[in-house]
Every structure is written in structure tokens, then in C-alpha cells.
Motif scaffolding. Structure first.
Motif, PDB file in Angstrom:
ATOM      1  N   UNK A 151       0.608  -1.023   0.197  1.00  0.00           N
ATOM      2  CA  UNK A 151       0.099   0.066  -0.074  1.00  0.00           C
ATOM      3  C   UNK A 151       1.227   0.891  -0.109  1.00  0.00           C
ATOM      4  N   UNK A 152       0.158   2.425  -1.055  1.00  0.00           N
ATOM      5  CA  UNK A 152       1.042   3.778  -1.394  1.00  0.00           C
ATOM      6  C   UNK A 152       0.165   4.745  -0.471  1.00  0.00           C
ATOM      7  N   UNK A 153       0.353   5.647  -0.305  1.00  0.00           N
ATOM      8  CA  UNK A 153       0.519   6.543   0.097  1.00  0.00           C
ATOM      9  C   UNK A 153       0.867   8.072  -0.946  1.00  0.00           C
ATOM     10  N   UNK A 154       0.868   8.868  -2.050  1.00  0.00           N
ATOM     11  CA  UNK A 154       1.967   9.293  -2.353  1.00  0.00           C
ATOM     12  C   UNK A 154       0.840  10.234  -2.994  1.00  0.00           C
ATOM     13  N   UNK A 155       1.713  11.456  -3.167  1.00  0.00           N
ATOM     14  CA  UNK A 155       1.043  12.672  -3.921  1.00  0.00           C
ATOM     15  C   UNK A 155       1.906  12.997  -4.939  1.00  0.00           C
ATOM     16  N   UNK A 156       1.320  13.223  -6.302  1.00  0.00           N
ATOM     17  CA  UNK A 156       1.295  14.207  -7.471  1.00  0.00           C
ATOM     18  C   UNK A 156       1.543  15.389  -7.314  1.00  0.00           C
ATOM     19  N   UNK A 157       3.133  15.187  -8.418  1.00  0.00           N
ATOM     20  CA  UNK A 157       4.262  16.730  -8.086  1.00  0.00           C
ATOM     21  C   UNK A 157       3.061  17.656  -9.123  1.00  0.00           C
ATOM     22  N   UNK A 158       3.367  18.864  -8.189  1.00  0.00           N
ATOM     23  CA  UNK A 158       3.035  20.407  -9.182  1.00  0.00           C
ATOM     24  C   UNK A 158       3.921  20.680  -9.966  1.00  0.00           C
TER      25      UNK A 158
END
Length: 181
Positions: A163-170
Motif C-alpha cells: 500500500x502507498x499514499x503518494x502525492x503527485x508533484x505540482x
């Protein structure tokens, strides 16, 4: 494998990072344990599944958008749409990685949890096609801000997950890790 109707602890742990009133895609939403949870959090939920019977329970609740689509064999039903968060649990179809990632808005969150190699010892899925390889979610999210990642055995029921929680770059490559609570 019988998993609870309550939301995954992984999804409930990271959903507070979705902006208030944000748009969320629950992909392969099934009977909607996460969609219902996210709606209760005040989020705008779009659920997609190929099981019409499962989707039939949603319209009477009067909230959310429910799309019947066979995303493995048909056209991607969300072309050009982006969401503040995309939630995927207990589902893996590798050819959809580009569409899934493109559906996360810049600065948005990907919450993904599904079965990994080793699960075949406990239950289904057991075919390697439907089990993540070691570190695969990290490879898929390369270049994104990884908020959290786990891989291993969970209990009740016993299963091996990644499982991952990841934020897409701006745009411009800014990685919004500063947005952590």
C-alpha cells in the motif's frame, strides 16, 4: 476472502489529507465501503465498477456519481478528468497505471492498497498477474512524494498487501511534501 465492510485503516488514515469537499475517484469501488466512508467525510465521490448490481445501491443514497464501466476491456470512462484523490483497493490491472496516475490532479493524493506476492499462500488472488511484485507501487509512483508505504502480512484475514499514499508533484516539479499534517 472476506474483508470487512468498514473502510480500510489505510484509507481512513490518509483520507484527512484530501481537501474538504474534494473530488475523489473510487476505482473498482465494488459495493462501496470506501465510497460511503468518503461521502460521509463530505467529499465528492465518483465510483467506477463493472458490477451493475453493486452500483445499484448507490443512487438511492442521493450523493455521488456512479459509473458502470468495464475498465479492463472498454474505453477509460474518465478521460480528461482529474481528482483530488484516487482510491484503489483490492484491485490490480497494470495496463491502467497511466490512466490511474493521470486521474490524480497535481498536488493530489493516490491511496492504493492491494494484494502482493506471497498472498497465494493465504487465499485468492493467487495468480502473479493479480499480485504486486516487491516494491512495485514505489516504482509506479516514482517521482511522486511518498507519504507512506507498507508491504507485508496483515491479519484478520491473513493476506499479503502493498500500500502507498503518494502525492503527485505540482507543475514545475514541486513535490508538496510540506502538505503533510
Amino acid at each position: 476472502m472476506s474483508l470487512s465492510a468498514s473502510p480500510s485503516p489505510w484509507i481512513s488514515r490518509f483520507s484527512p489529507q484530501i481537501p474538504a469537499g474534494g473530488k475523489v475517484l473510487d476505482l473498482a469501488c465494488g459495493s462501496g465501503r470506501h465510497a460511503r466512508y468518503l461521502l460521509a467525510q463530505g467529499l465528492q465521490v465518483t465510483g467506477v465498477d463493472r458490477d451493475n448490481a453493486a452500483l445499484q445501491s448507490f443512487p438511492e443514497e442521493g450523493a455521488g456519481e456512479w459509473l458502470l464501466a468495464d475498465i479492463e476491456n472498454g474505453a477509460w470512462p474518465l478521460e480528461g478528468r482529474v481528482f483530488d484523490a484516487v482510491v484503489v483497493t483490492n484491485y490490480l490491472w497494470r495496463p491502467l497505471w497511466p490512466q490511474i496516475l493521470a486521474s490524480v490532479a497535481p498536488g493530489g493524493l493516490l491511496l492504493y492498497e492491494t494484494f502482493a506476492l506471497g498472498n497465494e499462500v493465504y487465499d485468492k488472488p493467487s495468480r502473479p498477474d493479480f499480485l504486486l511484485r516487491p516494491g512495485e507501487l514505489l516504482q509506479v509512483c516514482a517521482g511522486w512524494s511518498i507519504i507512506a508505504y507498507e508491504e507485508g502480512l496483515l491479519h484478520a484475514p491473513d493476506r499479503v498487501v502493498q500500500r502507498v499514499a503518494a502525492r503527485r508533484p505540482l507543475p514545475g516539479g514541486f513535490r508538496p511534501s510540506a502538505l503533510l499534517p
